[in-house]
Design a protein around this motif. Structure first.
Motif, PDB file in Angstrom:
ATOM      1  N   ASP A   1       0.831  -1.213   0.000  1.00 34.84           N
ATOM      2  CA  ASP A   1       0.000   0.000   0.000  1.00 34.84           C
ATOM      3  C   ASP A   1       0.862   1.258   0.000  1.00 34.84           C
ATOM      4  OD1 ASP A   1      -2.550  -1.466   2.179  1.00 34.84           O
ATOM      5  OD2 ASP A   1      -2.267  -1.572  -0.003  1.00 34.84           O
ATOM      6  N   ASP A   2       1.959   1.254   0.789  1.00 34.98           N
ATOM      7  CA  ASP A   2       2.831   2.433   0.852  1.00 34.98           C
ATOM      8  C   ASP A   2       3.451   2.745  -0.509  1.00 34.98           C
ATOM      9  OD1 ASP A   2       4.156   1.785   4.210  1.00 34.98           O
ATOM     10  OD2 ASP A   2       2.261   2.661   3.499  1.00 34.98           O
ATOM     11  N   PHE A   3       3.870   1.705  -1.238  1.00 29.69           N
ATOM     12  CA  PHE A   3       4.538   1.909  -2.527  1.00 29.69           C
ATOM     13  C   PHE A   3       3.557   1.958  -3.699  1.00 29.69           C
ATOM     14  CE2 PHE A   3       8.130  -0.345  -0.258  1.00 29.69           C
ATOM     15  CZ  PHE A   3       8.889   0.806  -0.114  1.00 29.69           C
ATOM     16  N   GLY A   4       2.272   1.696  -3.435  1.00 32.90           N
ATOM     17  CA  GLY A   4       1.323   1.615  -4.538  1.00 32.90           C
ATOM     18  C   GLY A   4       1.643   0.457  -5.465  1.00 32.90           C
ATOM     19  N   ALA A   5       2.113  -0.651  -4.882  1.00 34.40           N
ATOM     20  CA  ALA A   5       2.591  -1.791  -5.681  1.00 34.40           C
ATOM     21  C   ALA A   5       1.461  -2.759  -5.982  1.00 34.40           C
ATOM     22  CB  ALA A   5       3.715  -2.511  -4.942  1.00 34.40           C
ATOM     23  N   THR A   6       1.561  -3.388  -7.139  1.00 35.36           N
ATOM     24  CA  THR A   6       0.624  -4.435  -7.529  1.00 35.36           C
ATOM     25  C   THR A   6       1.271  -5.811  -7.538  1.00 35.36           C
ATOM     26  OG1 THR A   6       1.144  -4.058  -9.865  1.00 35.36           O
ATOM     27  CG2 THR A   6      -0.720  -2.829  -8.934  1.00 35.36           C
ATOM     28  N   HIS A   7       2.616  -5.843  -7.503  1.00 33.42           N
ATOM     29  CA  HIS A   7       3.353  -7.105  -7.559  1.00 33.42           C
ATOM     30  C   HIS A   7       4.441  -7.096  -6.489  1.00 33.42           C
ATOM     31  CE1 HIS A   7       1.336  -7.168 -11.424  1.00 33.42           C
ATOM     32  NE2 HIS A   7       1.690  -8.436 -11.597  1.00 33.42           N
ATOM     33  N   TYR A   8       4.883  -8.287  -6.094  1.00 31.99           N
ATOM     34  CA  TYR A   8       5.904  -8.390  -5.058  1.00 31.99           C
ATOM     35  C   TYR A   8       6.715  -9.663  -5.282  1.00 31.99           C
ATOM     36  CZ  TYR A   8       3.645 -12.295  -2.686  1.00 31.99           C
ATOM     37  OH  TYR A   8       3.141 -13.519  -2.396  1.00 31.99           O
ATOM     38  N   VAL A   9       7.893  -9.700  -4.627  1.00 27.98           N
ATOM     39  CA  VAL A   9       8.722 -10.902  -4.581  1.00 27.98           C
ATOM     40  C   VAL A   9       9.297 -10.970  -3.168  1.00 27.98           C
ATOM     41  CG1 VAL A   9      10.754  -9.652  -5.428  1.00 27.98           C
ATOM     42  CG2 VAL A   9      10.679 -12.138  -5.623  1.00 27.98           C
ATOM     43  N   GLU A  10       9.458 -12.190  -2.628  1.00 27.60           N
ATOM     44  CA  GLU A  10       9.958 -12.358  -1.267  1.00 27.60           C
ATOM     45  C   GLU A  10      10.968 -13.499  -1.218  1.00 27.60           C
ATOM     46  OE1 GLU A  10       6.496 -13.038   1.080  1.00 27.60           O
ATOM     47  OE2 GLU A  10       6.271 -10.942   1.674  1.00 27.60           O
ATOM     48  N   TYR A  11      11.930 -13.369  -0.344  1.00 27.57           N
ATOM     49  CA  TYR A  11      12.795 -14.475   0.045  1.00 27.57           C
ATOM     50  C   TYR A  11      13.171 -14.278   1.509  1.00 27.57           C
ATOM     51  CZ  TYR A  11      16.799 -11.289  -0.548  1.00 27.57           C
ATOM     52  OH  TYR A  11      17.686 -10.238  -0.456  1.00 27.57           O
TER      53      TYR A  11
ATOM     54  N   ALA B   1      11.944 -11.719   6.451  1.00 29.80           N
ATOM     55  CA  ALA B   1      11.568 -11.802   5.031  1.00 29.80           C
ATOM     56  C   ALA B   1      12.046 -10.545   4.332  1.00 29.80           C
ATOM     57  CB  ALA B   1      10.057 -11.943   4.889  1.00 29.80           C
ATOM     58  N   ILE B   2      12.608 -10.703   3.156  1.00 29.66           N
ATOM     59  CA  ILE B   2      13.073  -9.585   2.344  1.00 29.66           C
ATOM     60  C   ILE B   2      12.123  -9.448   1.165  1.00 29.66           C
ATOM     61  CG2 ILE B   2      15.058  -8.534   1.232  1.00 29.66           C
ATOM     62  CD1 ILE B   2      15.470  -9.389   4.176  1.00 29.66           C
ATOM     63  N   GLY B   3      11.418  -8.326   1.085  1.00 28.19           N
ATOM     64  CA  GLY B   3      10.395  -8.143   0.064  1.00 28.19           C
ATOM     65  C   GLY B   3      10.706  -7.021  -0.893  1.00 28.19           C
ATOM     66  N   GLY B   4      10.466  -7.256  -2.168  1.00 26.60           N
ATOM     67  CA  GLY B   4      10.605  -6.241  -3.206  1.00 26.60           C
ATOM     68  C   GLY B   4       9.248  -5.949  -3.821  1.00 26.60           C
ATOM     69  N   PHE B   5       8.963  -4.666  -4.113  1.00 31.99           N
ATOM     70  CA  PHE B   5       7.639  -4.256  -4.564  1.00 31.99           C
ATOM     71  C   PHE B   5       7.750  -3.411  -5.820  1.00 31.99           C
ATOM     72  CE2 PHE B   5       5.461  -5.682  -0.760  1.00 31.99           C
ATOM     73  CZ  PHE B   5       6.482  -5.691   0.182  1.00 31.99           C
ATOM     74  N   CYS B   6       6.765  -3.580  -6.726  1.00 28.96           N
ATOM     75  CA  CYS B   6       6.760  -2.831  -7.981  1.00 28.96           C
ATOM     76  C   CYS B   6       5.340  -2.768  -8.522  1.00 28.96           C
ATOM     77  CB  CYS B   6       7.703  -3.466  -9.013  1.00 28.96           C
ATOM     78  SG  CYS B   6       7.245  -5.159  -9.491  1.00 28.96           S
ATOM     79  N   ALA B   7       5.155  -1.905  -9.499  1.00 29.82           N
ATOM     80  CA  ALA B   7       3.859  -1.776 -10.174  1.00 29.82           C
ATOM     81  C   ALA B   7       4.113  -1.727 -11.677  1.00 29.82           C
ATOM     82  CB  ALA B   7       3.128  -0.518  -9.699  1.00 29.82           C
ATOM     83  N   PRO B   8       4.406  -2.880 -12.304  1.00 31.13           N
ATOM     84  CA  PRO B   8       4.709  -2.884 -13.737  1.00 31.13           C
ATOM     85  C   PRO B   8       3.496  -2.522 -14.584  1.00 31.13           C
ATOM     86  CG  PRO B   8       4.526  -5.124 -12.906  1.00 31.13           C
ATOM     87  CD  PRO B   8       4.465  -4.225 -11.720  1.00 31.13           C
ATOM     88  N   ASP B   9       3.785  -1.907 -15.719  1.00 29.93           N
ATOM     89  CA  ASP B   9       2.722  -1.567 -16.675  1.00 29.93           C
ATOM     90  C   ASP B   9       2.171  -2.862 -17.272  1.00 29.93           C
ATOM     91  OD1 ASP B   9       2.533   0.813 -19.442  1.00 29.93           O
ATOM     92  OD2 ASP B   9       1.069  -0.580 -18.604  1.00 29.93           O
ATOM     93  N   THR B  10       0.874  -3.038 -17.189  1.00 28.24           N
ATOM     94  CA  THR B  10       0.269  -4.274 -17.696  1.00 28.24           C
ATOM     95  C   THR B  10       0.506  -4.461 -19.192  1.00 28.24           C
ATOM     96  OG1 THR B  10      -1.822  -3.072 -17.948  1.00 28.24           O
ATOM     97  CG2 THR B  10      -1.504  -4.320 -15.913  1.00 28.24           C
ATOM     98  N   SER B  11       0.650  -3.342 -19.919  1.00 29.18           N
ATOM     99  CA  SER B  11       0.909  -3.456 -21.357  1.00 29.18           C
ATOM    100  C   SER B  11       2.295  -4.023 -21.632  1.00 29.18           C
ATOM    101  CB  SER B  11       0.753  -2.088 -22.034  1.00 29.18           C
ATOM    102  OG  SER B  11       1.701  -1.177 -21.526  1.00 29.18           O
ATOM    103  N   GLU B  12       3.252  -3.813 -20.680  1.00 26.38           N
ATOM    104  CA  GLU B  12       4.594  -4.347 -20.850  1.00 26.38           C
ATOM    105  C   GLU B  12       4.659  -5.835 -20.495  1.00 26.38           C
ATOM    106  OE1 GLU B  12       6.554  -0.456 -18.887  1.00 26.38           O
ATOM    107  OE2 GLU B  12       7.964  -2.026 -19.432  1.00 26.38           O
ATOM    108  N   ILE B  13       3.812  -6.243 -19.550  1.00 22.85           N
ATOM    109  CA  ILE B  13       3.865  -7.637 -19.112  1.00 22.85           C
ATOM    110  C   ILE B  13       3.313  -8.568 -20.187  1.00 22.85           C
ATOM    111  CG2 ILE B  13       3.069  -9.249 -17.362  1.00 22.85           C
ATOM    112  CD1 ILE B  13       2.869  -6.927 -15.433  1.00 22.85           C
ATOM    113  N   ASN B  14       2.053  -8.364 -20.556  1.00 27.46           N
ATOM    114  CA  ASN B  14       1.417  -9.123 -21.637  1.00 27.46           C
ATOM    115  C   ASN B  14       1.589 -10.630 -21.452  1.00 27.46           C
ATOM    116  OD1 ASN B  14      -0.080  -9.404 -23.969  1.00 27.46           O
ATOM    117  ND2 ASN B  14       1.694  -9.243 -25.337  1.00 27.46           N
TER     118      ASN B  14
END
Length: 442
Positions: free
Chosen positions: A38-48, A54-67
Motif C-alpha cells: 500500500d505504501d509503494f502503490g505496488a501491484t506485484h511483489y517478490v519475497e525471500y 523476510a526480504i520483500g521487493g515491490f513494484c507496479a509494472p505496466d500491464t501493457s509491458e507484461i502481456n
C-alpha cells in the motif's frame, strides 16, 4: 524500473530491475507485505527469507509491458546467488547498452536495486564505497561491461539464468476476510508448538566479545588502504596526459568536458559544433563506444581513456607524511609554496581548498581498549586550475589521494581557447577540478 527482453531458453520469462525493497519479520509477513504494498502503490511483489526475516521487493509494472510474461526479480536472484551469499557487502554492476543495473547487497539483504545511466552509476558506486568505509564493511564489486570500470570479479548477466525458478514476481494478494474461529484455534496450536520447540532448544551461545578500539582501528586502517587508493601526484598528471591524446574535434563535435573517477574509464562529453548524431556515430572510433546521445540534441557522451594504474597511498609511509599544518602551509595561498613565485598562482586561478581533517575512527566514551599514540586523520581537498599549472599537481605530497577529476574546455566569446603565450586570461583554456582526500597523523 526496467523489464528486460525475454530470457533465452525460458518462454515469456523476463527479469525486472528497480524494485523497492524492505525487510520485515517473517512471522508478520502477510501483514507487512500488505502494508508496504500500500505504501509503494505496488501491484506485484517478490519475497525471500534470511533467518527469521523476510526480504520483500515491490513494484507496479505496466500491464501493457507484461502481456502474460513471467516476471523474475534480478536483484533477488543476485542476492541468493552462491557468489554473493556469505559476503558482508556486494556491489553488482551490469551494463546493458547505455544503462547500468546496480544492485547493492549487505549480508544477503538487497539495499539498492537501481537502473542508472553510466555517469550516475559511477557516482552511485563512489557513494556506496564511501558508505562501506564508514560502516567498516568489506565491499566486493562484481559486474561486467566496458563502462562499469574495474571490478573484483567478473559477473555477467548469464549468471542470473542458473536458477530459473528463483525470484518469481507475483501479484499482491487481496485482503483476506476476517479470520474465523477455526483459524484462530489452528494458529494457537501452531504458536504453542513453536513455544514448545523453543523451550526444548538449548539457549543461544553468548554474544561474541566486542572488539577493542585498537582492533577496530587496525581493521579500518587495513580496509581503507587495501583499496589501493591512487596517489594524486601521479594520477592527476597522468589523466591530463591521456586526455591530451583524445580527439578534440570529431565530425563537427567539440570536446566539452571529461569526468574521470579513480578507476575504470573517463566519460567524455562533446558539444555540437555543426555536426549531427549520425555524423559522430559514423566517425567515432571503437575506443569511444558505447555512445550516449543527450535528448537536448546538443551534447553526447562517449567512453574516454582508461584510468592509468599508479602507486597507491600507503599507511606504511605514514612517518613521511607532512603534518596537517605543514600540508596547509605547503598547499594553500598565500604563500602557495608549490610555486617559485607564489603571487602568480593567486592571479591565474589556481585554487586549493582544504577541509579540516577528522579522525579515521572516533573513540566513543566507554569503548574498551586504549587509543593508539598516533592515529590517522582524514580530510577532503579540492584543487582547480589550468593545464599549464598541472606541474604543481606532480609536486603534491604522497599522502594525498585522487577520487575524481573533471577536465573542461573553456572558450572565450569567439570560441577560441587559451593562448598559452598569454596565460593571464584565466577564463579560457583547459581547466581542471581535482578532488580527493589527504591523510595525516595527529
Amino acid at each position: 524500473m526496467h523489464i528486460t527482453d525475454p530470457l533465452p531458453r525460458e518462454k515469456n520469462a523476463r527479469l525486472v530491475f528497480g524494485l523497492d525493497w524492505r525487510a520485515y519479520p517473517a512471522k508478520q509477513m502477510r501483514a507487512e507485505r500488505r502494508r508496504y504494498a500500500d505504501d509503494f502503490g505496488a501491484t506485484h511483489y517478490v519475497e525471500y527469507k534470511i533467518g527469521k526475516d523476510a526480504i520483500g521487493g515491490f513494484c507496479a509494472p505496466d500491464t501493457s509491458e507484461i502481456n502474460g510474461a513471467k516476471l523474475y526479480s534480478g536483484a533477488a536472484r543476485i542476492a541468493q546467488h552462491d557468489r554473493v551469499k556469505g559476503k558482508a557487502a556486494v556491489l553488482i554492476l551490469l551494463q546493458d547498452d547505455q544503462r547500468v543495473h546496480l544492485v547493492f547487497v549487505v549480508r544477503g539483504v538487497v539495499r539498492s536495486d537501481e537502473v542508472l545511466t553510466i555517469p550516475k552509476a559511477h557516482e552511485r558506486r563512489l557513494a556506496i564505497e564511501q558508505e562501506c568505509l564508514k560502516l567498516n564493511l568489506t565491499l566486493t564489486t562484481l559486474g561486467s561491461g566496458q563502462a562499469v570500470g574495474d571490478v573484483d570479479e567478473s559477473f555477467g548477466a548469464a549468471a542470473l539464468l542458473d536458477d530459473r525458478k528463483n525470484g518469481r514476481i507475483a501479484k499482491v494478494p487481496v485482503n483476506l476476510p476476517t479470520v474465523v474461529p477455526v483459524l484462530v484455534i489452528g494458529a494457537a496450536v501452531v504458536f504453542g508448538g513453536i513455544q514448545l520447540m523453543d523451550s526444548l532448544n538449548p539457549p543461544p551461545p553468548a554474544a561474541p566479545k566486542e572488539p577493542s578500539f585498537e582492533e577496530k582501528y587496525a581493521a579500518l586502517v587495513r580496509q581503507t588502504f587495501a583499496a589501493k587508493i591512487p596517489r594524486a601526484n601521479e594520477l592527476a598528471p597522468a589523466i591530463l596526459a591521456s586526455l591530451g591524446n583524445s580527439e578534440a574535434v570529431v565530425a563537427g563535435w567539440v570536446f566539452d568536458k571529461a569526468v574521470c573517477p579513480s578507476k575504470g574509464n573517463c566519460t567524455i562529453t562533446y558539444k555540437r559544433s555543426g555536426g549531427s548524431f549520425d555524423d559522430f556515430g559514423r566517425a567515432a572510433l571503437q575506443a569511444l563506444r558505447p555512445l550516449h546521445f543527450e535528448a537536448d540534441g546538443l551534447h553526447l557522451s562517449a567512453t574516454g581513456p582508461a584510468i592509468p594504474v599508479v602507486t597507491p597511498v600507503s599507511n606504511h609511509d605514514a612517518k613521511t607524511w607532512p603534518s596537517e599544518q605543514a600540508l596547509i602551509d605547503m598547499l594553500q595561498t598565500p604563500p602557495q609554496r608549490l610555486s617559485t613565485k607564489p603571487f602568480e598562482l593567486a592571479s591565474y586561478g589556481y585554487k586549493v581548498k582544504l577541509e579540516p581533517s577528522k579522525p579515521l575512527l572516533m573513540m566513543p566514551p566507554g569503548t574498551p581498549g586504549q587509543r593508539p599514540a598516533h592515529m590517522i586523520r582524514v580530510g577532503a581537498w579540492e584543487i582547480s586550475g589550468y593545464r599549464w599549472q598541472s606541474v604543481l599537481l606532480s609536486k603534491l605530497p604522497p599522502d594525498m589521494t585522487l577520487d575524481s577529476m573533471t577536465i573542461e574546455l573553456l572558450l572565450d566569446e569567439r570560441g577560441a581557447s587559451r593562448n598559452q603565450s598569454n596565460p593571464a586570461n584565466e577564463r579560457v583554456g583547459i581547466h581542471f577540478i581535482a578532488k580527493g582526500k589527504y591523510y595525516v597523523l595527529d
